[in-house]
Design an enzyme around this catalytic site. Structure first.
Site, mmCIF file in Angstrom:
data_model
loop_
_atom_site.group_PDB
_atom_site.id
_atom_site.type_symbol
_atom_site.label_atom_id
_atom_site.label_comp_id
_atom_site.label_asym_id
_atom_site.label_seq_id
_atom_site.Cartn_x
_atom_site.Cartn_y
_atom_site.Cartn_z
ATOM 1 N N LYS A 52 -3.107 -8.976 -4.967
ATOM 2 C CA LYS A 52 -3.554 -8.459 -3.659
ATOM 3 C C LYS A 52 -4.983 -7.930 -3.765
ATOM 4 C CE LYS A 52 1.105 -7.281 -2.118
ATOM 5 N NZ LYS A 52 2.158 -6.266 -2.083
ATOM 6 N N GLN A 96 3.367 -0.023 -3.701
ATOM 7 C CA GLN A 96 4.215 -1.109 -4.204
ATOM 8 C C GLN A 96 5.625 -0.585 -4.450
ATOM 9 O OE1 GLN A 96 3.045 -4.366 -4.472
ATOM 10 N NE2 GLN A 96 5.175 -4.892 -4.847
ATOM 11 N N ASP A 119 1.553 -2.198 5.607
ATOM 12 C CA ASP A 119 2.777 -2.917 5.234
ATOM 13 C C ASP A 119 3.768 -2.941 6.398
ATOM 14 O OD1 ASP A 119 2.852 -4.207 2.821
ATOM 15 O OD2 ASP A 119 3.406 -2.436 1.642
#
Ligand code: NAP
Length: 293
Positions: A52, A96, A119
């Site tokens: 990412k 994460q 997200d």
């Protein structure tokens, strides 16, 4: 039958964003910046986050990665989140998952300022999605919407069967496909492990979104001629035919289902590569203040 190329579509989106970033830079605007928090040393998580960050650099975004050992306390992590919430350089950030057991995923997600939650996991953003308001749609569902849109797949009035009701894929997908929007306006059937007549329902479907995590579950006798099949599943199995010794299987028995389809996504190379594009699109939206004005 058309095979939907997620890798190519993701690259197209990344190129479009890179051009937009160039224009922002040329006009002296603020360069979008994505931050990521990684806790612990899980190999898979490290690879995802590294890729990412690398993609951010490639397309001209600013990026920062904050790494912590898995001994970090929940309180310390929440302090870092507050810091990023208040950092004017950072437009959006991700944490994460999964986190170590002593840290509550939910508490952490709820601490992220909704306007920086690229997200799309914060309850505010999930609620806004359900209400068809501007929001950050989470990576996998947003990627699927992009594929449907870019391949100009008709969805209005179609019957969409979603297999799986997880918070990250099946459930949001069912809401999105039923919205009064494009892609959307489907009649949606959300199915799960307790559904009794799955084959019968699938045979009525114009669009099937398979997200149950069972390799090659959807077989040709469950799919009607001309259907659109989106395969979200990823199962890693041992293989002596690949260099790595592993191969990825989707939830769809591709070889027998594909000939019946109008459109189908392969695994790998379908939905998977779209998740990074979704994250970048959300970060661009965040930097423009396009969701929370
Ligand atoms: P999950 O949380 O395990 O949820 C699976 C869902 O499938 C559950 O709702 C379950 O029903 C349902 N299910 C299980 N067996 C079933 C059956 N025989 N018939 C009908 N429904 C059944 O999975 P997830 O996180 O949504 O992930 C699903 C798959 O997508 C996995 O392979 C995952 O690796 C993959 N995935 C891929 C991407 C990508 O980028 N391509 C992203 C996320 C996930 P119950 O609720 O009744 O248990």
């Amino acid at each position: 039958m058309i095979i939907i190329d997620g890798k190519k579509t993701s690259e197209e989106i990344q190129n479009e964003i890179a051009k937009e970033v160039e224009a922002i830079k040329a006009s002296g605007g603020k360069v979008p910046h994505l931050a990521a928090i990684l806790v612990g040393n899980d190999g898979g998580s490290e690879t995802y986050v590294a890729s990412k960050v690398k993609t951010c650099e490639k397309i001209g975004f600013g990026s920062s990665l904050f790494r912590y050992p898995d001994t970090i306390t929940e309180a310390e992590l929440l302090i870092k989140i507050d810091e990023l919430n208040n950092d004017p350089v950072v437009d959006g950030f991700i944490i994460q998952l999964p986190l170590p057991k002593h840290i509550s995923d939910q508490k952490v997600i709820e601490r992220i300022a909704p306007k920086k939650d690229v997200d799309g996991f914060h309850p505010s953003n999930v609620g806004r999605m359900a209400l068809n308001m501007p929001t950050y749609i989470s990576a996998t569902p947003y990627g699927i919407l992009q594929l449907l849109e870019r391949y100009k797949i008709e969805t209005s009035g179609k019957h969409c069967v979603v297999i799986g009701r997880s918070n990250i894929v099946g459930s949001p997908m069912s809401i999105l496909m039923a919205r009064n929007a494009y892609p959307g306006n489907c009649t949606v059937t959300l199915t799960h492990s307790k559904t009794k007549n799955l084959q019968e329902l699938c045979l009525q479907a114009d669009i099937i979104i398979a997200a149950l995590g069972k390799a090659e579950f959807l077989t040709a006798d469950m799919v009607k001629q001309g259907a659109v099949v989106i395969d979200v599943g990823i199962t890693r199995i041992k293989s002596d035919k690949t260099k790595s010794g592993w191969k990825l299987l989707g939830d769809v028995k591709f070889d027998e289902v594909a000939p019946k389809c109008a459109f189908i996504t392969p695994v790998p190379g379908g939905v998977g590569p779209m998740t990074i594009a979704s994250l970048l699109m959300n970060t661009l939206k965040a930097s423009k203040g396009a969701v929370y004005k």
